[in-house]
Design an enzyme around this catalytic site. Structure first.
Site, PDB file in Angstrom:
ATOM      1  N   GLU A  40      89.578  35.874  79.817  1.00 44.17           N
ATOM      2  CA  GLU A  40      88.301  36.444  79.375  1.00 44.17           C
ATOM      3  C   GLU A  40      87.164  35.699  80.059  1.00 44.17           C
ATOM      4  O   GLU A  40      86.910  34.526  79.765  1.00 44.17           O
ATOM      5  CB  GLU A  40      88.164  36.342  77.857  1.00 44.17           C
ATOM      6  CG  GLU A  40      86.827  36.865  77.343  1.00 44.17           C
ATOM      7  CD  GLU A  40      86.595  36.585  75.869  1.00 44.17           C
ATOM      8  OE1 GLU A  40      85.417  36.496  75.472  1.00 44.17           O
ATOM      9  OE2 GLU A  40      87.583  36.435  75.116  1.00 44.17           O
ATOM     10  N   ARG A  44      78.105  35.137  80.572  1.00 45.05           N
ATOM     11  CA  ARG A  44      77.036  34.202  80.217  1.00 45.05           C
ATOM     12  C   ARG A  44      76.417  33.537  81.441  1.00 45.05           C
ATOM     13  O   ARG A  44      75.456  32.777  81.306  1.00 45.05           O
ATOM     14  CB  ARG A  44      77.577  33.106  79.288  1.00 45.05           C
ATOM     15  CG  ARG A  44      78.166  33.629  77.995  1.00 45.05           C
ATOM     16  CD  ARG A  44      78.640  32.483  77.132  1.00 45.05           C
ATOM     17  NE  ARG A  44      79.505  32.921  76.055  1.00 45.05           N
ATOM     18  CZ  ARG A  44      80.076  32.114  75.163  1.00 45.05           C
ATOM     19  NH1 ARG A  44      79.868  30.811  75.241  1.00 45.05           N
ATOM     20  NH2 ARG A  44      80.855  32.590  74.234  1.00 45.05           N
ATOM     21  N   THR A  67      81.616  38.422  75.890  1.00 47.52           N
ATOM     22  CA  THR A  67      80.186  38.380  75.578  1.00 47.52           C
ATOM     23  C   THR A  67      79.490  39.623  76.117  1.00 47.52           C
ATOM     24  O   THR A  67      78.398  39.554  76.679  1.00 47.52           O
ATOM     25  CB  THR A  67      79.509  37.100  76.128  1.00 47.52           C
ATOM     26  OG1 THR A  67      80.381  35.977  75.965  1.00 47.52           O
ATOM     27  CG2 THR A  67      78.227  36.798  75.366  1.00 47.52           C
ATOM     28  N   LYS A 127      88.322  40.823  67.245  1.00 43.10           N
ATOM     29  CA  LYS A 127      88.061  39.398  67.450  1.00 43.10           C
ATOM     30  C   LYS A 127      87.408  38.890  66.158  1.00 43.10           C
ATOM     31  O   LYS A 127      86.404  39.477  65.697  1.00 43.10           O
ATOM     32  CB  LYS A 127      87.115  39.235  68.645  1.00 43.10           C
ATOM     33  CG  LYS A 127      86.500  37.859  68.812  1.00 43.10           C
ATOM     34  CD  LYS A 127      85.575  37.883  70.030  1.00 43.10           C
ATOM     35  CE  LYS A 127      84.857  36.555  70.203  1.00 43.10           C
ATOM     36  NZ  LYS A 127      84.091  36.498  71.467  1.00 43.10           N
TER      37      LYS A 127
END
Length: 202
Positions: A40, A44, A67, A127
């Site tokens: 993953e 960011r 994200t 998640k």
């Protein structure tokens, strides 16, 4: 590839914040060789999309974007080669966009209301985030009781020491963690930590 396929591919999903310290291809090769094929890459940093493009070409790597906050990021990640999408929360717009694509989708939840909104969209894999500060294992057990068909990938604050306890929970399919790829670690050290993570039972 479904989100269930992604979650069953390895017990731990490395959550990667890539800032140029390691070559993304070499890092992906190290993790895949160690037994952690699901990667993953969080959106960011400015290098994230390029890293997804590069890592997606590594044999055996299942690369996704984390994200992801909106539809635009989802489409950018898909164009870069992401095979799954991870969001920190669950919103109507992003969920509709994700369901409309062929990408596996793992939205973040922390409450019963979040889960119920996901179920309304046909989702039952989530998640659990941020895991530790949202109540950890006691919270997961409480949420699993009324939602028997739901499975979680807890992420956030999980360590190598606490990982086995999470993986022993029946409602947990896998966990996300960053402890095996920290700033200042060599590729050799990352490979060692990744092999330990890959050997965890669930």
């Amino acid at each position: 590839m479904t989100i269930e396929d992604v979650m069953q591919a390895a017990p731990v999903i490395p959550v990667l914040v890539l800032d140029g310290e390691h070559d993304p291809v070499a890092l992906a090769e190290t993790l895949v060789e160690a037994g952690l094929p699901v990667l993953e890459v969080t959106l960011r940093t400015s290098q994230a999309l390029d890293a997804i493009r590069a890592m997606s070409r590594v044999p055996g790597a299942i690369v996704g974007a984390g994200t992801v906050l909106n539809e635009w990021q989802l489409f950018e990640a898909r164009e870069a080669g992401a095979r799954f999408i991870v969001a920190p929360g669950l919103t109507e717009a992003l969920t509709r966009a994700a369901v409309a694509t062929s990408l596996a989708y793992l939205p973040g939840v922390a409450t019963a209301g979040d889960i119920m909104r996901g179920l309304e969209h046909g989702l039952n894999r989530f998640k659990f985030f941020p895991a530790e500060s949202s109540g950890g294992l006691p919270a997961i057990r409480s949420l699993a009781a009324p939602f028997g068909n739901v499975r979680f990938c807890p992420t956030g604050g999980i360590t190598e020491a606490s990982a086995p306890d999470y993986l022993a929970e029946p409602a947990v399919s896998c966990i996300g963690g960053s402890w095996m790829v920290k700033k200042g670690m060599s590729l050799a050290a990352i490979g060692e930590a990744a092999r330990r993570a890959a050997s965890l039972a669930r």
